[in-house]
Design a protein around this motif. Structure first.
Motif, short mmCIF file in Angstrom:
data_model
loop_
_atom_site.label_atom_id
_atom_site.label_comp_id
_atom_site.label_asym_id
_atom_site.label_seq_id
_atom_site.Cartn_x
_atom_site.Cartn_y
_atom_site.Cartn_z
N THR A 1 5.20 12.86 2.15
CA THR A 1 5.08 13.26 3.80
C THR A 1 5.05 11.90 4.53
O THR A 1 5.05 12.03 5.43
CB THR A 1 5.23 14.19 5.00
OG1 THR A 1 3.29 14.17 4.43
CG2 THR A 1 5.61 15.57 4.25
N ALA A 2 4.11 11.42 3.70
CA ALA A 2 3.81 9.91 4.71
C ALA A 2 4.64 8.37 4.02
O ALA A 2 4.15 7.02 5.04
CB ALA A 2 1.56 9.52 4.25
N GLY A 3 5.30 9.04 4.00
CA GLY A 3 6.77 7.74 4.11
C GLY A 3 5.94 7.08 2.15
O GLY A 3 6.96 5.66 2.80
N VAL A 4 5.32 6.79 0.93
CA VAL A 4 5.79 6.50 0.39
C VAL A 4 6.43 6.04 -0.32
O VAL A 4 7.12 7.13 -0.77
CB VAL A 4 4.28 6.88 -0.99
CG1 VAL A 4 4.39 6.31 -1.92
CG2 VAL A 4 2.74 7.08 0.17
N TYR B 1 -9.06 10.72 -4.71
CA TYR B 1 -8.63 9.68 -5.20
C TYR B 1 -7.50 8.64 -4.33
O TYR B 1 -7.36 6.87 -4.18
CB TYR B 1 -8.17 9.38 -5.91
CG TYR B 1 -9.20 9.52 -7.54
CD1 TYR B 1 -10.60 8.60 -7.54
CD2 TYR B 1 -9.26 10.44 -8.14
CE1 TYR B 1 -11.16 8.72 -8.39
CE2 TYR B 1 -10.47 11.04 -8.82
CZ TYR B 1 -11.40 9.54 -8.95
OH TYR B 1 -12.32 10.01 -10.33
N LYS B 2 -7.25 9.60 -3.07
CA LYS B 2 -5.88 8.67 -2.42
C LYS B 2 -6.49 8.97 -0.88
O LYS B 2 -5.71 8.45 0.01
CB LYS B 2 -4.48 9.97 -3.00
CG LYS B 2 -3.82 9.34 -3.87
CD LYS B 2 -3.36 7.49 -4.64
CE LYS B 2 -3.26 7.95 -5.72
NZ LYS B 2 -2.92 5.83 -5.51
N GLY B 3 -7.28 10.03 -0.06
CA GLY B 3 -7.28 10.22 1.12
C GLY B 3 -6.91 11.30 1.79
O GLY B 3 -6.99 11.19 2.49
N VAL B 4 -5.61 11.47 0.88
CA VAL B 4 -4.69 13.00 1.64
C VAL B 4 -4.17 14.14 0.27
O VAL B 4 -4.93 13.18 -0.42
CB VAL B 4 -3.59 11.81 1.78
CG1 VAL B 4 -3.73 10.82 3.57
CG2 VAL B 4 -2.29 11.04 0.96
N GLU C 1 0.61 -1.16 -0.13
CA GLU C 1 -0.18 -0.13 -0.06
C GLU C 1 0.56 1.24 -0.21
O GLU C 1 0.16 2.69 -0.12
CB GLU C 1 -0.82 -0.07 0.74
CG GLU C 1 -0.50 0.11 2.63
CD GLU C 1 -1.07 0.30 3.54
OE1 GLU C 1 -1.00 -0.37 4.63
OE2 GLU C 1 -2.86 -0.39 3.76
N ARG C 2 2.22 1.05 -0.22
CA ARG C 2 2.94 1.88 0.46
C ARG C 2 3.45 2.45 -0.78
O ARG C 2 4.35 3.45 -1.78
CB ARG C 2 4.09 2.22 1.21
CG ARG C 2 3.54 2.17 2.24
CD ARG C 2 4.34 1.37 3.77
NE ARG C 2 5.55 2.97 3.82
CZ ARG C 2 7.49 2.61 4.31
NH1 ARG C 2 7.50 1.39 3.76
NH2 ARG C 2 7.88 3.61 4.11
N HIS C 3 3.21 1.93 -2.41
CA HIS C 3 3.41 1.32 -3.13
C HIS C 3 3.01 2.66 -4.21
O HIS C 3 1.66 3.26 -4.47
CB HIS C 3 3.58 0.73 -4.22
CG HIS C 3 4.42 0.70 -4.86
ND1 HIS C 3 3.97 1.15 -6.58
CD2 HIS C 3 5.51 -0.07 -5.82
CE1 HIS C 3 5.18 0.61 -7.57
NE2 HIS C 3 5.65 0.13 -6.78
#
Length: 286
Positions: A281-284, A271-274, A26-28
């Motif tokens: 900055t969420a570490g993706v 679409y991305k929730g953020v 999910e981080r991709h």
């Protein structure tokens, strides 16, 4: 791994060993697999969660432990749900065709005289063992792994033919083939012109349909309206640019077809929730 081009042209692996493995969670940045196709073959192993997939016109849900085989040229997409999956993408021509017998059998697969089942039966212990060995060799890359990988692929195709895990290929002139080809034309137009204003009339013309019929057709094939899918594609492009470039959010918005920054941020969040900045900055990771 990126799914930024509907007709993906990325080279996988190296010139002398054209095969690569990718792990996706999910981080991709391209966690959701957009519609695309490539001439390489692909094997997907679902490790966790579920993966709602479309291959040409077939829709199904792959769950943890499932193996999906995608033949070259197949239009495919997927929406993961709490999913972790691995992909091996390879050029069939990497396999040496020793002797006339091997050459003939492999060529039948390449020519689609033989259409390998999209769901490989992992309850078959022999098949499961070969798949595990293939992914393990690609992950470890220990000395001599190239030989193990090629051997596993030969075994895989041998088991497929021996146990009948295949069907005859669809007739190229069939209605289904035509529908997939029409969809590819519309997707190609989106890929090449997503940064410019695109109208429903342009998209329907690319598929050779009237706008009214095209809307029904596109939603039936992709589960999205044409304009909704255009937005999805633009946001996926924006995600990649956020991770891979130093462009500002404003620059990325304009380069992805959005002339209104606030609308871009609103659409991105839908679409991305953020927001784009929060996404960055969420570490993706790529």
């Amino acid at each position: 791994m990126q799914y930024l081009s509907y007709n993906e042209r990325k080279k996988h692996g190296t010139f002398d060993f054209p095969i690569a493995i990718y792990s996706v969670n999910e981080r991709h940045p391209q966690y959701v697999m957009a519609f695309h196709w490539h001439m390489e073959y692909e094997i997907i192993r679902v490790r966790q969660g579920s993966f709602h997939m479309t291959l040409d016109e077939e829709q199904f849900t792959a769950k943890a432990g499932d193996i999906v085989f995608i033949s070259g040229g197949t239009l495919h997409a997927g929406t993961p749900e709490n999913c972790v999956y691995d992909c091996i993408v390879f050029d069939m021509n990497m396999l040496p065709k020793w002797g006339n017998a091997c050459h003939t059998l492999l060529q039948r697969i390449i020519d689609r005289d033989i259409w390998i089942d999209q769901h490989l039966p992992t309850e078959d212990g022999q098949m499961a063992g070969v798949i595990d060995a293939l992914f393990s060799a690609m992950e470890s890359k220990a000395q001599g792994y190239q030989l193990v990988v090629q051997g596993c692929l030969y075994q895989l195709f041998g088991i497929v033919l021996q146990k009948g895990y295949y069907q005859t290929s669809p007739v190229k002139g069939s209605r289904n083939y035509k529908k997939v080809s029409q969809l590819k034309q519309a997707l190609r137009l989106i890929e090449e012109n997503y940064a410019a204003p695109l109208t429903l009339e342009q998209l329907s013309a690319a598929a050779g349909m009237s706008p009214k019929y095209f809307c029904r057709f596109f939603q039936e094939m992709t589960q999205h309206t044409p304009i909704e899918y255009l937005n999805i594609y633009r946001i996926e492009r924006a995600c990649y640019q956020l991770i891979a470039t130093d462009r500002s959010v404003t620059e990325i918005a304009f380069s992805c077809g959005y002339n209104d920054l606030s609308y871009f941020i609103k659409t991105f969040k839908r679409y991305k929730g953020v927001t784009p900045k929060r996404y960055l900055t969420a570490g993706v990771v790529s």
